[in-house]
Design a protein around this motif. Structure first.
Motif, mmCIF file in Angstrom:
data_model
loop_
_atom_site.group_PDB
_atom_site.id
_atom_site.type_symbol
_atom_site.label_atom_id
_atom_site.label_comp_id
_atom_site.label_asym_id
_atom_site.label_seq_id
_atom_site.Cartn_x
_atom_site.Cartn_y
_atom_site.Cartn_z
ATOM 1 N N ALA A 250 30.526 10.088 21.148
ATOM 2 C CA ALA A 250 29.821 10.494 19.935
ATOM 3 C C ALA A 250 28.363 10.800 20.221
ATOM 4 O O ALA A 250 27.791 11.766 19.694
ATOM 5 C CB ALA A 250 29.932 9.396 18.875
ATOM 6 N N GLY A 251 27.729 10.000 21.085
ATOM 7 C CA GLY A 251 26.335 10.248 21.441
ATOM 8 C C GLY A 251 26.153 11.554 22.177
ATOM 9 O O GLY A 251 25.195 12.300 21.926
ATOM 10 N N MET A 252 27.079 11.871 23.084
ATOM 11 C CA MET A 252 26.965 13.131 23.830
ATOM 12 C C MET A 252 27.183 14.342 22.932
ATOM 13 O O MET A 252 26.503 15.359 23.077
ATOM 14 C CB MET A 252 27.957 13.125 24.994
ATOM 15 C CG MET A 252 27.556 12.204 26.129
ATOM 16 S SD MET A 252 28.609 12.353 27.597
ATOM 17 C CE MET A 252 30.101 11.548 27.011
ATOM 18 N N ILE A 253 28.123 14.227 21.994
ATOM 19 C CA ILE A 253 28.338 15.346 21.078
ATOM 20 C C ILE A 253 27.137 15.510 20.150
ATOM 21 O O ILE A 253 26.709 16.635 19.855
ATOM 22 C CB ILE A 253 29.635 15.135 20.271
ATOM 23 C CG1 ILE A 253 30.845 15.259 21.200
ATOM 24 C CG2 ILE A 253 29.737 16.155 19.141
ATOM 25 C CD1 ILE A 253 32.168 15.043 20.514
ATOM 26 N N ALA A 254 26.566 14.384 19.692
ATOM 27 C CA ALA A 254 25.366 14.469 18.859
ATOM 28 C C ALA A 254 24.230 15.148 19.616
ATOM 29 O O ALA A 254 23.400 15.851 19.018
ATOM 30 C CB ALA A 254 24.944 13.077 18.396
ATOM 31 N N ALA A 255 24.188 14.956 20.927
ATOM 32 C CA ALA A 255 23.163 15.619 21.740
ATOM 33 C C ALA A 255 23.334 17.130 21.723
ATOM 34 O O ALA A 255 22.352 17.871 21.850
ATOM 35 C CB ALA A 255 23.206 15.102 23.173
ATOM 36 N N LEU A 256 24.570 17.609 21.558
ATOM 37 C CA LEU A 256 24.795 19.052 21.475
ATOM 38 C C LEU A 256 24.145 19.641 20.218
ATOM 39 O O LEU A 256 23.886 20.842 20.155
ATOM 40 C CB LEU A 256 26.294 19.356 21.467
ATOM 41 C CG LEU A 256 27.045 19.063 22.759
ATOM 42 C CD1 LEU A 256 28.529 19.353 22.578
ATOM 43 C CD2 LEU A 256 26.468 19.886 23.904
ATOM 44 N N TYR A 257 23.923 18.806 19.228
ATOM 45 C CA TYR A 257 23.181 19.232 18.044
ATOM 46 C C TYR A 257 21.678 19.099 18.258
ATOM 47 O O TYR A 257 20.913 20.021 17.956
ATOM 48 C CB TYR A 257 23.608 18.399 16.842
ATOM 49 C CG TYR A 257 22.626 18.427 15.697
ATOM 50 C CD1 TYR A 257 22.487 19.560 14.903
ATOM 51 C CD2 TYR A 257 21.831 17.328 15.417
ATOM 52 C CE1 TYR A 257 21.584 19.591 13.860
ATOM 53 C CE2 TYR A 257 20.923 17.346 14.371
ATOM 54 C CZ TYR A 257 20.809 18.472 13.598
ATOM 55 O OH TYR A 257 19.905 18.504 12.564
ATOM 56 N N THR A 258 21.230 17.970 18.793
ATOM 57 C CA THR A 258 19.789 17.725 18.893
ATOM 58 C C THR A 258 19.120 18.565 19.976
ATOM 59 O O THR A 258 17.946 18.910 19.839
ATOM 60 C CB THR A 258 19.525 16.236 19.165
ATOM 61 O OG1 THR A 258 20.276 15.811 20.318
ATOM 62 C CG2 THR A 258 19.929 15.386 17.971
ATOM 63 N N ILE A 259 19.842 18.907 21.039
ATOM 64 C CA ILE A 259 19.215 19.707 22.098
ATOM 65 C C ILE A 259 18.844 21.105 21.606
ATOM 66 O O ILE A 259 17.678 21.514 21.731
ATOM 67 C CB ILE A 259 20.118 19.768 23.342
ATOM 68 C CG1 ILE A 259 20.134 18.398 24.041
ATOM 69 C CG2 ILE A 259 19.630 20.841 24.315
ATOM 70 C CD1 ILE A 259 21.089 18.315 25.202
ATOM 71 N N PRO A 260 19.775 21.884 21.030
ATOM 72 C CA PRO A 260 19.346 23.201 20.526
ATOM 73 C C PRO A 260 18.370 23.087 19.364
ATOM 74 O O PRO A 260 17.487 23.930 19.227
ATOM 75 C CB PRO A 260 20.657 23.858 20.073
ATOM 76 C CG PRO A 260 21.593 22.734 19.829
ATOM 77 C CD PRO A 260 21.233 21.699 20.862
ATOM 78 N N ALA A 261 18.514 22.049 18.541
ATOM 79 C CA ALA A 261 17.600 21.877 17.415
ATOM 80 C C ALA A 261 16.205 21.527 17.884
ATOM 81 O O ALA A 261 15.269 21.513 17.087
ATOM 82 C CB ALA A 261 18.118 20.781 16.474
ATOM 83 N N SER A 262 16.052 21.254 19.173
ATOM 84 C CA SER A 262 14.744 20.932 19.734
ATOM 85 C C SER A 262 14.230 22.050 20.638
ATOM 86 O O SER A 262 13.156 22.609 20.424
ATOM 87 C CB SER A 262 14.832 19.624 20.533
ATOM 88 O OG SER A 262 15.329 18.576 19.739
ATOM 89 N N LEU A 263 15.033 22.414 21.639
ATOM 90 C CA LEU A 263 14.565 23.380 22.631
ATOM 91 C C LEU A 263 14.369 24.767 22.046
ATOM 92 O O LEU A 263 13.444 25.488 22.444
ATOM 93 C CB LEU A 263 15.545 23.433 23.807
ATOM 94 C CG LEU A 263 15.664 22.152 24.633
ATOM 95 C CD1 LEU A 263 16.641 22.362 25.787
ATOM 96 C CD2 LEU A 263 14.305 21.728 25.178
#
Length: 453
Positions: A250-263
């Motif tokens: 779940a944490g890794m999938i959530a990162a797929l949201y936060t990474i583009p929402a940041s970079l």
């Protein structure tokens, strides 16, 4: 005021971006350790939402006075001291043993969120108006700290427990605070004040807040940033509850949201410089309305009474489709975050800290209110997708207000056959920066509105 060199600009931008990334990782730490604490203390979704949201409250409110302090004292010392103070609060959190103690500790952890406005004011002071959008977009990519937590903290949590995880975070942030104080330089604006500029009073710093436009920008940021933070906190819990994933997946999938929402905030800053922030905001809100509408649809069984009998079918969003929509939503929200903050140095070049502090505070309050509301909606409705229903309403309201405000100003201008300078996002921002705008008017230049988009 002496213009800084490119190496000086790059040094300031690099240090502030790294510092903000670590602060944001600390700010969202409860998205991971909160799940373990909820299991240990048998917390309801409402209680978990409150625990996740409490640091966001402190980080939001603190942005107002931290922005003012940065305008007055400069970002170098404010940023460094803020990181050292926050690291102490994170370390003390590990001594909490009850839910009320955790809430008190979470208030101190939330100071990390105030780093955003300190970095915005510090970074903007180093760059000329034509490059501020790109620079602030790069700085804002420090939101990727949420992905650092979503990706890395689950492994620390499983290996060492939540107390050691928090201690590691505190140590890293303390080291960064010392490094920032030692390596960062005083920004040109602060140096200019020391060289003889008159210090403004508190009321003079807060004067722009009478402008309704500031609060419209704040609503934009309530969604593009506040909802981003809320989802960064809520997604691991959502994925575990809806799709039955373990905490690391779940944490890794959530990162797929936060990474583009940041970079992709970097791209948003460049696009705001290149195409205009208003156009970017339209793209952001239209795409967000579509994505949140699709995400808000719960699994549903249908029965169609046909001629020869009932026809039954089920609509349910699969995990790959969900991840694709979340990635898309994160991408457009990242563009919007950069576009909102492109406006502030253009409209209020001498009040970036105060105005940016208020906009950031309201946006951050979204990160406090929304996770708590998500938990309440879960407990009341029993529908996991209710969080996206709420986000759909907010995005639609923001799009409607933005469009109404822009069209209202345009109708006034057309009726009066008179040029106005209310909307720098209508065309190339360089044309609308106050000094350049005044020069253009003095030289008899044509209307930027006619030349632009």
């Amino acid at each position: 005021m002496i213009s800084p060199t490119r190496p000086q600009q790059n040094r300031a931008l690099g240090l502030s971006t790294l510092a903000f990334t670590l602060c944001f990782a600390v700010w969202t730490i409860f998205s991971i350790i909160g799940i373990r604490l909820a299991e240990d203390l048998n917390l309801s979704d409402t209680q978990l939402g409150l625990l996740m949201a409490t640091p966001i409250l402190t980080g939001s409110i603190s942005r107002l006075f931290l922005g003012i302090w940065t305008d007055r004292y400069g970002g170098r010392w404010v940023f460094g001291i803020l990181m050292l103070t926050t690291s102490a609060c994170v370390y003390l959190l590990t001594f909490a043993t009850t839910y009320p103690m955790l809430l008190v500790g979470a208030l101190g952890v939330g100071l990390a969120g105030g780093a955003f406005i300190v970095g915005v004011a510090y970074t903007a002071a180093w760059f000329e108006p034509a490059r501020q959008g790109t620079a602030l977009g790069i700085f804002g990519a420090g939101n990727v700290g949420a992905a650092v937590t979503n990706f890395g903290a689950p492994f620390l949590l499983v290996a060492f427990g939540w107390e050691t995880t928090a201690q590691i975070y505190a140590s890293v942030l303390a080291v960064m605070g010392v490094v920032f104080i030692l390596l960062a330089k005083e920004d040109p604006v602060s140096a200019g004040r020391k060289d003889g500029e008159q210090q403004r009073s508190f009321m003079e710093q807060m004067e722009p807040l009478r402008d309704l436009r500031v609060w419209r920008f704040a609503l934009y940021y309530f969604f593009v940033f506040g909802a981003f933070v809320a989802l960064a906190l809520w997604l691991p819990h959502f994925l575990i509850g809806v799709y039955g994933l373990d905490i690391r997946t779940a944490g890794m999938i959530a990162a797929l949201y936060t990474i583009p929402a940041s970079l992709f905030r970097i791209l948003g800053g460049w696009m705001s410089d290149r195409f205009g922030a208003r156009r970017v905001m339209y793209w952001t809100f239209i795409a967000s309305v579509v994505c949140t509408f699709l995400l808000s649809y719960p699994p549903t069984d249908y029965v169609v009474h046909g001629i020869d009998g009932d026809v039954r079918f089920r609509l349910e969003m699969s995990l790959p489709v969900f991840v694709a929509l979340i990635f898309t939503l994160g991408f457009f929200m990242s563009l919007g975050k950069a576009a909102v903050y492109k406006h502030i140095p253009v409209y209020y070049p001498t009040h970036v800290g105060a105005v940016g502090g208020v906009v950031g505070m309201i946006g951050g309050l979204g990160g406090f209110i929304l996770p708590l509301t998500f938990g309440v909606l879960n407990d009341i409705t029993g529908i996991w997708q209710s969080c996206f229903m709420l986000m759909f309403i907010i995005a639609t309201a923001a799009l409607a207000w933005m469009h109404y405000a822009i069209r209202s100003v345009e109708r006034v201008e057309w009726a009066a056959n008179q040029e106005q300078t209310d909307l720098p996002e209508l065309a190339s921002p360089q044309l609308f920066y106050p000094l350049n705008r005044k020069h253009s008017q003095d030289s008899g230049a044509g209307s930027p509105l006619k030349k632009g988009n």
